[in-house]
Write a protein that holds these residues in place. Sequence first.
Motif, PDB file in Angstrom:
ATOM      1  N   PRO A  68       0.831  -1.211   0.000  1.00  0.00           N
ATOM      2  CA  PRO A  68       0.000   0.000   0.000  1.00  0.00           C
ATOM      3  C   PRO A  68       0.861   1.255   0.000  1.00  0.00           C
ATOM      4  N   LEU A  69       0.371   2.296  -0.664  1.00  0.00           N
ATOM      5  CA  LEU A  69       1.094   3.560  -0.730  1.00  0.00           C
ATOM      6  C   LEU A  69       0.595   4.511   0.348  1.00  0.00           C
ATOM      7  N   ASP A  70       1.513   5.291   0.867  1.00  0.00           N
ATOM      8  CA  ASP A  70       1.155   6.292   1.868  1.00  0.00           C
ATOM      9  C   ASP A  70       0.703   7.554   1.137  1.00  0.00           C
ATOM     10  N   ARG A  71      -0.575   7.620   0.850  1.00  0.00           N
ATOM     11  CA  ARG A  71      -1.146   8.746   0.127  1.00  0.00           C
ATOM     12  C   ARG A  71      -2.379   9.247   0.868  1.00  0.00           C
ATOM     13  N   THR A  72      -2.685  10.525   0.682  1.00  0.00           N
ATOM     14  CA  THR A  72      -3.879  11.082   1.303  1.00  0.00           C
ATOM     15  C   THR A  72      -5.130  10.468   0.673  1.00  0.00           C
ATOM     16  N   ALA A  73      -6.179  10.395   1.452  1.00  0.00           N
ATOM     17  CA  ALA A  73      -7.418   9.788   0.973  1.00  0.00           C
ATOM     18  C   ALA A  73      -8.018  10.596  -0.171  1.00  0.00           C
ATOM     19  N   VAL A  74      -8.717   9.903  -1.065  1.00  0.00           N
ATOM     20  CA  VAL A  74      -9.409  10.543  -2.167  1.00  0.00           C
ATOM     21  C   VAL A  74     -10.913  10.464  -1.916  1.00  0.00           C
ATOM     22  N   SER A  75     -11.575  11.608  -1.922  1.00  0.00           N
ATOM     23  CA  SER A  75     -13.022  11.637  -1.754  1.00  0.00           C
ATOM     24  C   SER A  75     -13.687  11.359  -3.100  1.00  0.00           C
ATOM     25  N   ILE A  76     -14.617  10.395  -3.118  1.00  0.00           N
ATOM     26  CA  ILE A  76     -15.308  10.023  -4.350  1.00  0.00           C
ATOM     27  C   ILE A  76     -16.757  10.478  -4.248  1.00  0.00           C
ATOM     28  N   LEU A  77     -17.211  11.283  -5.199  1.00  0.00           N
ATOM     29  CA  LEU A  77     -18.575  11.793  -5.153  1.00  0.00           C
ATOM     30  C   LEU A  77     -19.589  10.649  -5.173  1.00  0.00           C
ATOM     31  N   SER A  78     -20.594  10.754  -4.338  1.00  0.00           N
ATOM     32  CA  SER A  78     -21.646   9.738  -4.298  1.00  0.00           C
ATOM     33  C   SER A  78     -22.886  10.172  -5.074  1.00  0.00           C
ATOM     34  N   THR A  79     -22.888  11.413  -5.554  1.00  0.00           N
ATOM     35  CA  THR A  79     -23.996  11.917  -6.371  1.00  0.00           C
ATOM     36  C   THR A  79     -23.426  12.556  -7.628  1.00  0.00           C
ATOM     37  N   LEU A  80     -24.230  12.623  -8.663  1.00  0.00           N
ATOM     38  CA  LEU A  80     -23.782  13.193  -9.930  1.00  0.00           C
ATOM     39  C   LEU A  80     -23.606  14.701  -9.812  1.00  0.00           C
ATOM     40  N   PRO A  81     -22.518  15.257 -10.304  1.00  0.00           N
ATOM     41  CA  PRO A  81     -22.368  16.716 -10.310  1.00  0.00           C
ATOM     42  C   PRO A  81     -23.329  17.329 -11.324  1.00  0.00           C
ATOM     43  N   ALA A  82     -23.862  18.486 -11.009  1.00  0.00           N
ATOM     44  CA  ALA A  82     -24.845  19.134 -11.878  1.00  0.00           C
ATOM     45  C   ALA A  82     -24.183  19.703 -13.128  1.00  0.00           C
ATOM     46  N   VAL A  83     -25.009  19.890 -14.161  1.00  0.00           N
ATOM     47  CA  VAL A  83     -24.534  20.543 -15.380  1.00  0.00           C
ATOM     48  C   VAL A  83     -23.972  21.919 -15.021  1.00  0.00           C
ATOM     49  N   GLY A  84     -22.812  22.254 -15.561  1.00  0.00           N
ATOM     50  CA  GLY A  84     -22.177  23.526 -15.269  1.00  0.00           C
ATOM     51  C   GLY A  84     -21.150  23.465 -14.158  1.00  0.00           C
ATOM     52  N   THR A  85     -21.075  22.311 -13.443  1.00  0.00           N
ATOM     53  CA  THR A  85     -20.084  22.173 -12.371  1.00  0.00           C
ATOM     54  C   THR A  85     -18.668  22.224 -12.954  1.00  0.00           C
ATOM     55  N   PRO A  86     -17.799  23.091 -12.438  1.00  0.00           N
ATOM     56  CA  PRO A  86     -16.409  23.135 -12.930  1.00  0.00           C
ATOM     57  C   PRO A  86     -15.691  21.825 -12.612  1.00  0.00           C
ATOM     58  N   VAL A  87     -14.955  21.308 -13.580  1.00  0.00           N
ATOM     59  CA  VAL A  87     -14.216  20.052 -13.384  1.00  0.00           C
ATOM     60  C   VAL A  87     -12.816  20.185 -13.995  1.00  0.00           C
ATOM     61  N   LEU A  88     -11.928  19.305 -13.542  1.00  0.00           N
ATOM     62  CA  LEU A  88     -10.541  19.316 -13.980  1.00  0.00           C
ATOM     63  C   LEU A  88     -10.123  17.893 -14.331  1.00  0.00           C
ATOM     64  N   SER A  89      -9.553  17.712 -15.524  1.00  0.00           N
ATOM     65  CA  SER A  89      -9.020  16.421 -15.937  1.00  0.00           C
ATOM     66  C   SER A  89      -7.517  16.403 -15.721  1.00  0.00           C
ATOM     67  N   VAL A  90      -7.019  15.294 -15.171  1.00  0.00           N
ATOM     68  CA  VAL A  90      -5.584  15.130 -14.944  1.00  0.00           C
ATOM     69  C   VAL A  90      -5.169  13.791 -15.521  1.00  0.00           C
ATOM     70  N   GLY A  91      -4.274  13.827 -16.506  1.00  0.00           N
ATOM     71  CA  GLY A  91      -3.822  12.597 -17.144  1.00  0.00           C
ATOM     72  C   GLY A  91      -2.337  12.639 -17.406  1.00  0.00           C
ATOM     73  N   GLN A  92      -1.759  11.474 -17.710  1.00  0.00           N
ATOM     74  CA  GLN A  92      -0.320  11.406 -17.955  1.00  0.00           C
ATOM     75  C   GLN A  92       0.023  10.201 -18.815  1.00  0.00           C
ATOM     76  N   ARG A  93       0.648  10.454 -19.950  1.00  0.00           N
ATOM     77  CA  ARG A  93       1.162   9.370 -20.772  1.00  0.00           C
ATOM     78  C   ARG A  93       2.480   8.885 -20.181  1.00  0.00           C
ATOM     79  N   PHE A  94       2.827   7.621 -20.479  1.00  0.00           N
ATOM     80  CA  PHE A  94       4.038   7.063 -19.909  1.00  0.00           C
ATOM     81  C   PHE A  94       5.251   7.844 -20.403  1.00  0.00           C
ATOM     82  N   GLY A  95       6.077   8.297 -19.441  1.00  0.00           N
ATOM     83  CA  GLY A  95       7.290   9.006 -19.787  1.00  0.00           C
ATOM     84  C   GLY A  95       7.099  10.480 -20.055  1.00  0.00           C
TER      85      GLY A  95
END
Length: 347
Positions: A68-95
């Motif tokens: 297991p990794l020592d990382r802070t907990a991630v909160s997962i939404l239990s309800t759908l965010p409404a239309v217009g809710t600001p969101v951020l995508s974070v991705g990474q290709r290998f290397g």
Amino acid sequence: MHVFQVATPFSTGTGIYLPGADLLVTNEHVVRENASVVVTGPKLEEQLARVVYLDPFYDLAFLRLEAPLDRTAVSILSTLPAVGTPVLSVGQRFGEPARTASGQVAVEEYRRHGIPYLAHDAREGSTLAGSGLYTEAGELAGINMLDDPESEERSLALPAPLVLEILEAFAAGEGSPAARCFACQRVTFESGRRLPERCPHCGGELTLPSTVEDVAPTGVNATIEEILRVAGHDPRLARRGPNLWSIRQGSASIQVAYHEESGLVTGDAYLCQVPEAPSAELFEYLLRENTKTRQLTFSTYGRDIILSLLIYDRYLTVETALPRFEYLFEQADAYDNVLVEEYGAGW
């Protein structure tokens, strides 16, 4: 936002680590036909992670790391965010560095092939499959899956409440590897000595994680991996595609590739970068060294300074090629320091 990179002998992808479940979530199509995959990320050395859940219906897979990794907990939404809710995508290709894009939720429940998705415009090339979609508060709103076929400006994410349901279904097996049947969508856990070859619920095709074996290279690829192994590198951790391997030697990054059509096996050591205002002395040095290095060649591509080795597959044996690759590894680790310290190149 625990974004990690995932690689197999066939493909690469993005994964999200969920500390509460001690699982790394990625796409099923990325890890398909692999029992273990290479994982790396911030403060995580490259390591093999076991595939413990396969879900071809939702295109999800769960991986379990060595510890297991020592990382802070991630909160997962239990309800759908409404239309217009600001969101951020974070991705990474290998290397590559992590990439982000901001936008808004466009459609709360966009149905495609019976699956509800969040449609959003936080893409700009960052919505890599398997990457995370987050709210401004850092909550996981979904997992990016694919581009919207009806709009070039939107991507589709598996919504967080559905991800929670899938995690809960997997948790019911108390850690046992499992798979979801594509035909009936029922989850089957591995239990007992005899693993079912088909879905016990509907008889459909079913691939359980423990029935998958890691790829065994053959031919030229097997020779390349033996060369890497004898040179002191784990070829399993180096795999980046069907004919591509990536290793580190000191501060240098080296890509080994097999080009089947031409029959060439190449070793390209990416040493450092040409400075924004390079001096003539730098290029004079590279040209002079080209006359001294045995079977190695300096070149530049964009701003990258590369030291390369070329061998035809018909001459590739461990005995003949190992000394050449060892020479490349040795020189790569030495030259990058010279270029940075004496000629102003950048790391």
